[in-house]
Design a protein around this motif. Structure first.
Motif, PDB file in Angstrom:
ATOM      1  N   LEU A 187       4.535 -12.814  -0.678  1.00 42.92           N
ATOM      2  CA  LEU A 187       5.826 -12.775  -0.014  1.00 42.92           C
ATOM      3  C   LEU A 187       6.900 -12.899  -1.094  1.00 42.92           C
ATOM      4  CD1 LEU A 187       6.723 -12.695   3.008  1.00 42.92           C
ATOM      5  CD2 LEU A 187       7.041 -15.174   2.858  1.00 42.92           C
ATOM      6  N   GLU A 188       8.033 -12.228  -0.893  1.00 40.75           N
ATOM      7  CA  GLU A 188       9.083 -12.301  -1.900  1.00 40.75           C
ATOM      8  C   GLU A 188      10.459 -12.252  -1.234  1.00 40.75           C
ATOM      9  OE1 GLU A 188       8.583  -8.924  -4.471  1.00 40.75           O
ATOM     10  OE2 GLU A 188       9.310  -7.504  -2.961  1.00 40.75           O
ATOM     11  N   ILE A 189      11.449 -12.665  -1.986  1.00 44.43           N
ATOM     12  CA  ILE A 189      12.828 -12.584  -1.538  1.00 44.43           C
ATOM     13  C   ILE A 189      13.649 -11.885  -2.610  1.00 44.43           C
ATOM     14  CG2 ILE A 189      12.899 -14.530   0.063  1.00 44.43           C
ATOM     15  CD1 ILE A 189      13.814 -16.284  -2.242  1.00 44.43           C
ATOM     16  N   TYR A 190      14.834 -11.397  -2.210  1.00 42.76           N
ATOM     17  CA  TYR A 190      15.743 -10.733  -3.130  1.00 42.76           C
ATOM     18  C   TYR A 190      16.957 -11.640  -3.362  1.00 42.76           C
ATOM     19  CZ  TYR A 190      13.214  -6.526  -1.535  1.00 42.76           C
ATOM     20  OH  TYR A 190      12.249  -5.611  -1.200  1.00 42.76           O
ATOM     21  N   ILE A 191      17.200 -11.966  -4.616  1.00 41.95           N
ATOM     22  CA  ILE A 191      18.416 -12.678  -5.001  1.00 41.95           C
ATOM     23  C   ILE A 191      19.345 -11.636  -5.602  1.00 41.95           C
ATOM     24  CG2 ILE A 191      19.406 -14.587  -6.293  1.00 41.95           C
ATOM     25  CD1 ILE A 191      17.319 -15.426  -4.209  1.00 41.95           C
ATOM     26  N   GLN A 192      20.516 -11.437  -4.999  1.00 43.23           N
ATOM     27  CA  GLN A 192      21.393 -10.333  -5.367  1.00 43.23           C
ATOM     28  C   GLN A 192      22.716 -10.830  -5.934  1.00 43.23           C
ATOM     29  OE1 GLN A 192      21.603  -8.214  -1.632  1.00 43.23           O
ATOM     30  NE2 GLN A 192      19.692  -7.116  -2.030  1.00 43.23           N
ATOM     31  N   GLN A 193      23.182 -10.156  -6.983  1.00 45.61           N
ATOM     32  CA  GLN A 193      24.410 -10.528  -7.672  1.00 45.61           C
ATOM     33  C   GLN A 193      25.293  -9.290  -7.797  1.00 45.61           C
ATOM     34  OE1 GLN A 193      24.022 -13.842  -9.170  1.00 45.61           O
ATOM     35  NE2 GLN A 193      26.230 -13.990  -9.436  1.00 45.61           N
ATOM     36  N   ALA A 194      26.561  -9.433  -7.487  1.00 48.07           N
ATOM     37  CA  ALA A 194      27.491  -8.326  -7.702  1.00 48.07           C
ATOM     38  C   ALA A 194      27.616  -8.056  -9.197  1.00 48.07           C
ATOM     39  CB  ALA A 194      28.854  -8.665  -7.113  1.00 48.07           C
ATOM     40  N   CYS A 195      27.773  -6.780  -9.560  1.00 44.80           N
ATOM     41  CA  CYS A 195      27.943  -6.389 -10.961  1.00 44.80           C
ATOM     42  C   CYS A 195      29.393  -5.967 -11.183  1.00 44.80           C
ATOM     43  CB  CYS A 195      26.995  -5.247 -11.312  1.00 44.80           C
ATOM     44  SG  CYS A 195      27.015  -4.784 -13.059  1.00 44.80           S
ATOM     45  N   THR A 196      30.000  -6.459 -12.240  1.00 45.38           N
ATOM     46  CA  THR A 196      31.413  -6.190 -12.500  1.00 45.38           C
ATOM     47  C   THR A 196      31.640  -4.870 -13.228  1.00 45.38           C
ATOM     48  OG1 THR A 196      31.277  -7.460 -14.562  1.00 45.38           O
ATOM     49  CG2 THR A 196      31.972  -8.640 -12.563  1.00 45.38           C
ATOM     50  N   ARG A 197      30.584  -4.179 -13.593  1.00 45.10           N
ATOM     51  CA  ARG A 197      30.718  -2.902 -14.298  1.00 45.10           C
ATOM     52  C   ARG A 197      29.954  -1.815 -13.535  1.00 45.10           C
ATOM     53  NH1 ARG A 197      29.908  -4.436 -20.739  1.00 45.10           N
ATOM     54  NH2 ARG A 197      31.377  -6.198 -20.794  1.00 45.10           N
TER      55      ARG A 197
ATOM     56  N   GLU B  72      27.670 -14.091  -6.170  1.00 46.86           N
ATOM     57  CA  GLU B  72      26.320 -14.014  -5.624  1.00 46.86           C
ATOM     58  C   GLU B  72      26.395 -13.430  -4.202  1.00 46.86           C
ATOM     59  OE1 GLU B  72      23.128 -17.157  -6.211  1.00 46.86           O
ATOM     60  OE2 GLU B  72      23.584 -17.420  -4.070  1.00 46.86           O
ATOM     61  N   LEU B  73      25.694 -12.337  -3.992  1.00 44.57           N
ATOM     62  CA  LEU B  73      25.715 -11.662  -2.701  1.00 44.57           C
ATOM     63  C   LEU B  73      24.667 -12.219  -1.746  1.00 44.57           C
ATOM     64  CD1 LEU B  73      26.038  -7.986  -3.981  1.00 44.57           C
ATOM     65  CD2 LEU B  73      27.875  -9.523  -3.238  1.00 44.57           C
ATOM     66  N   GLN B  74      23.517 -12.584  -2.300  1.00 45.86           N
ATOM     67  CA  GLN B  74      22.416 -13.102  -1.472  1.00 45.86           C
ATOM     68  C   GLN B  74      21.604 -14.089  -2.284  1.00 45.86           C
ATOM     69  OE1 GLN B  74      20.174 -10.436   1.331  1.00 45.86           O
ATOM     70  NE2 GLN B  74      18.394 -10.998   0.091  1.00 45.86           N
ATOM     71  N   PRO B  75      21.431 -15.316  -1.799  1.00 47.54           N
ATOM     72  CA  PRO B  75      21.814 -15.830  -0.483  1.00 47.54           C
ATOM     73  C   PRO B  75      23.294 -16.120  -0.316  1.00 47.54           C
ATOM     74  CG  PRO B  75      20.758 -17.543  -1.767  1.00 47.54           C
ATOM     75  CD  PRO B  75      20.611 -16.287  -2.560  1.00 47.54           C
ATOM     76  N   GLY B  76      24.050 -16.204  -1.406  1.00 50.52           N
ATOM     77  CA  GLY B  76      25.469 -16.537  -1.332  1.00 50.52           C
ATOM     78  C   GLY B  76      25.712 -17.964  -1.785  1.00 50.52           C
ATOM     79  N   SER B  77      26.861 -18.195  -2.399  1.00 53.85           N
ATOM     80  CA  SER B  77      27.137 -19.497  -2.986  1.00 53.85           C
ATOM     81  C   SER B  77      27.232 -20.618  -1.948  1.00 53.85           C
ATOM     82  CB  SER B  77      28.449 -19.447  -3.781  1.00 53.85           C
ATOM     83  OG  SER B  77      29.525 -19.041  -2.943  1.00 53.85           O
ATOM     84  N   HIS B  78      27.393 -20.263  -0.668  1.00 50.83           N
ATOM     85  CA  HIS B  78      27.473 -21.283   0.382  1.00 50.83           C
ATOM     86  C   HIS B  78      26.099 -21.844   0.745  1.00 50.83           C
ATOM     87  CE1 HIS B  78      26.538 -17.510   2.374  1.00 50.83           C
ATOM     88  NE2 HIS B  78      26.120 -18.179   3.427  1.00 50.83           N
ATOM     89  N   ILE B  79      25.031 -21.208   0.270  1.00 47.16           N
ATOM     90  CA  ILE B  79      23.662 -21.681   0.532  1.00 47.16           C
ATOM     91  C   ILE B  79      23.246 -22.577  -0.629  1.00 47.16           C
ATOM     92  CG2 ILE B  79      21.263 -21.009   0.937  1.00 47.16           C
ATOM     93  CD1 ILE B  79      23.154 -20.154   3.163  1.00 47.16           C
ATOM     94  N   GLN B  80      23.184 -23.891  -0.404  1.00 42.75           N
ATOM     95  CA  GLN B  80      22.913 -24.815  -1.490  1.00 42.75           C
ATOM     96  C   GLN B  80      21.828 -25.842  -1.165  1.00 42.75           C
ATOM     97  OE1 GLN B  80      24.018 -24.642  -4.559  1.00 42.75           O
ATOM     98  NE2 GLN B  80      25.339 -22.877  -4.149  1.00 42.75           N
ATOM     99  N   SER B  81      21.838 -26.427  -0.001  1.00 39.72           N
ATOM    100  CA  SER B  81      20.885 -27.490   0.316  1.00 39.72           C
ATOM    101  C   SER B  81      19.487 -26.909   0.520  1.00 39.72           C
ATOM    102  CB  SER B  81      21.312 -28.229   1.586  1.00 39.72           C
ATOM    103  OG  SER B  81      21.159 -27.403   2.726  1.00 39.72           O
ATOM    104  N   ASP B  82      18.471 -27.762   0.411  1.00 37.75           N
ATOM    105  CA  ASP B  82      17.103 -27.316   0.650  1.00 37.75           C
ATOM    106  C   ASP B  82      16.951 -26.723   2.051  1.00 37.75           C
ATOM    107  OD1 ASP B  82      16.421 -28.129  -1.859  1.00 37.75           O
ATOM    108  OD2 ASP B  82      15.280 -29.893  -1.238  1.00 37.75           O
ATOM    109  N   LYS B  83      17.588 -27.344   3.029  1.00 36.22           N
ATOM    110  CA  LYS B  83      17.502 -26.848   4.406  1.00 36.22           C
ATOM    111  C   LYS B  83      18.118 -25.463   4.516  1.00 36.22           C
ATOM    112  CE  LYS B  83      18.631 -28.124   9.184  1.00 36.22           C
ATOM    113  NZ  LYS B  83      19.268 -29.159  10.052  1.00 36.22           N
ATOM    114  N   GLU B  84      19.235 -25.234   3.852  1.00 35.54           N
ATOM    115  CA  GLU B  84      19.892 -23.920   3.877  1.00 35.54           C
ATOM    116  C   GLU B  84      19.048 -22.880   3.152  1.00 35.54           C
ATOM    117  OE1 GLU B  84      24.560 -25.398   3.998  1.00 35.54           O
ATOM    118  OE2 GLU B  84      23.521 -25.138   2.079  1.00 35.54           O
ATOM    119  N   ILE B  85      18.459 -23.269   2.028  1.00 31.98           N
ATOM    120  CA  ILE B  85      17.597 -22.336   1.287  1.00 31.98           C
ATOM    121  C   ILE B  85      16.372 -21.975   2.123  1.00 31.98           C
ATOM    122  CG2 ILE B  85      16.087 -22.112  -0.722  1.00 31.98           C
ATOM    123  CD1 ILE B  85      18.128 -23.786  -2.284  1.00 31.98           C
TER     124      ILE B  85
END
Length: 289
Positions: free
Chosen positions: A33-43, A180-193
Motif C-alpha cells: 500500500l502506498e500514499i502520494y505526498i505532493q508538493q507544488a513546484c515553483t518552476r 504542500e498540496l497533499q496531505p497539506g500543512s493543516h494535517i499535523q497530528s497523528d490522528k489527522e495523518i
C-alpha cells in the motif's frame, strides 16, 4: 478445482467439484500500500506542461523519430529505500519520486506544476484473502485485502508521511518548493495523518502470497519448494502468488527470478549460487540513520 478460493463447501454451493482440498489457496493475500505526498513546484519544469495538446504531439514525434525526450521514460527513475526507525534491521520504506502530480491513478489530468513521492512500508503486516464470486470465470473474484488492519501498519504510514516531509524540506529542494498540496500543512497530528492515509492510500499493484510455498506439513502451504501444487500431479504455480511473504520491493524482478528458478527445476538444472554474497547491515541499530 482447488478448494481454498472459498472453502470446499463454498465451491460445492457454486457447483464446482473439489479435486484437492488446499485451505491455503486464496489466503495470505499481501500487497504493498502506498500514499502520494505532493508538493507544488515553483518552476515550470514538471510534466504538467506536457499535457498540452501540441506538447503531447511533439513528445510523441520525438520519441518516434529519435527514441529520446520525455516520451522515452516512465519518469520514475529516482527512488530509494530507508529504515523507518531505530531497531529496524533492514530498509522497510520505499520511495518513488515523480516530477508530476498524480490524481486518481493518472485518470485525472494534473492541475498544476508539482512533484510527488510515492511512499509506503515494504513489510506490511495486514493480511487479506480472496475467493470466487461464482462459477462464471468472467466474474471478478471477491477480494478483501484488509489494508491497515494492524496498528503496526498504521504507525509505519505515519512515519512514511513524516520522513517524506523531512526529505522535501531539505535545502536542495528549496528553489523548487511551493506549498504542500497533499496531505497539506493543516494535517499535523497523528490522528489527522491516520485519517489522511485511510482516505488516500492506494494499492501499488503488488498482490502476492495467495498460493504460498511451504513444506507438505504446513496446512496453509499450496506449493512445495519445487513449485508443485501439493496433492496434484503435473501442476505447478510459478508467479508472485507462491511467495510465503511479501518482498521488500517491487515484484517484477523477484517474479522473473522465480520463473527462471522454476525453469531450472523443471529442466533438472543444478542450483545457481554465489559464495559470500554481501547482506545489508545498518551501521548501528540504535539510530535511524
Amino acid at each position: 478445482m482447488l478448494s481454498g478460493i472459498g472453502n470446499a463447501d463454498d465451491l460445492k454451493k457454486l457447483g464446482i467439484p473439489v479435486v484437492c482440498h488446499l485451505p491455503g489457496v486464496g489466503q495470505n493475500l499481501q500487497d504493498h500500500l502506498e500514499i502520494y505526498i505532493q508538493q507544488a513546484c515553483t518552476r515550470p519544469i514538471t510534466l504538467h506542461s506536457a499535457q498540452k495538446p501540441l506538447r503531447k504531439v511533439c513528445i510523441g514525434l520525438e520519441w518516434l523519430w529519435k527514441f529520446t525526450g520525455e516520451g522515452a521514460t516512465a519518469h520514475l527513475e529516482t527512488g530509494g529505500f530507508i529504515r523507518s526507525q531505530p531497531g529496524v534491521p533492514h530498509p522497510d520504506i520505499q520511495f518513488h519520486f515523480l516530477p508530476s502530480q498524480v490524481i486518481d491513478h493518472g485518470r485525472v489530468p494534473t492541475q498544476q506544476e508539482a512533484y510527488q513521492v510515492h511512499v509506503g512500508p515494504m513489510r506490511g503486516t495486514s493480511v487479506g484473502w480472496l475467493k470466487l464470486r461464482s462459477a462464471n470465470p468472467q466474474d471478478h473474484p471477491v477480494i478483501q485485502p484488509n489494508y491497515l488492519s494492524t496498528e503496526t501498519d498504521i504507525e509505519d504510514f505515519r512515519l512514511c508521511v513524516k520522513l517524506t516531509r523531512e526529505i522535501f524540506a531539505q535545502e536542495a529542494l528549496a528553489p523548487f518548493r511551493g506549498k504542500e498540496l497533499q496531505p497539506g500543512s493543516h494535517i499535523q497530528s497523528d490522528k489527522e495523518i491516520d485519517a489522511f492515509v485511510r482516505a488516500k492510500a492506494d494499492s501499488a499493484y503488488h498482490p502476492s502470497c495467495t498460493c504460498k510455498m511451504g513444506q507438505p506439513s504446513d496446512p496453509t502451504a499450496v506449493v512445495d519448494p519445487q513449485t508443485r501444487v501439493l496433492g496434484v500431479e503435473n501442476l505447478r504455480v510459478v508467479d508472485a502468488s507462491i511467495m510465503p511473504s511479501m518482498v521488500s520491493g517491487n515484484l517484477n524482478a523477484p517474479t522473473i527470478m522465480i520463473a527462471e528458478k522454476a525453469a531450472d527445476i523443471i529442466k533438472g538444472q543444478p542450483a545457481l549460487w554465489d559464495k559470500d554474497v554481501p547482506v545489508y547491515k545498518p551501521r548501528t541499530l540504535a539510530t535511524q540513520r
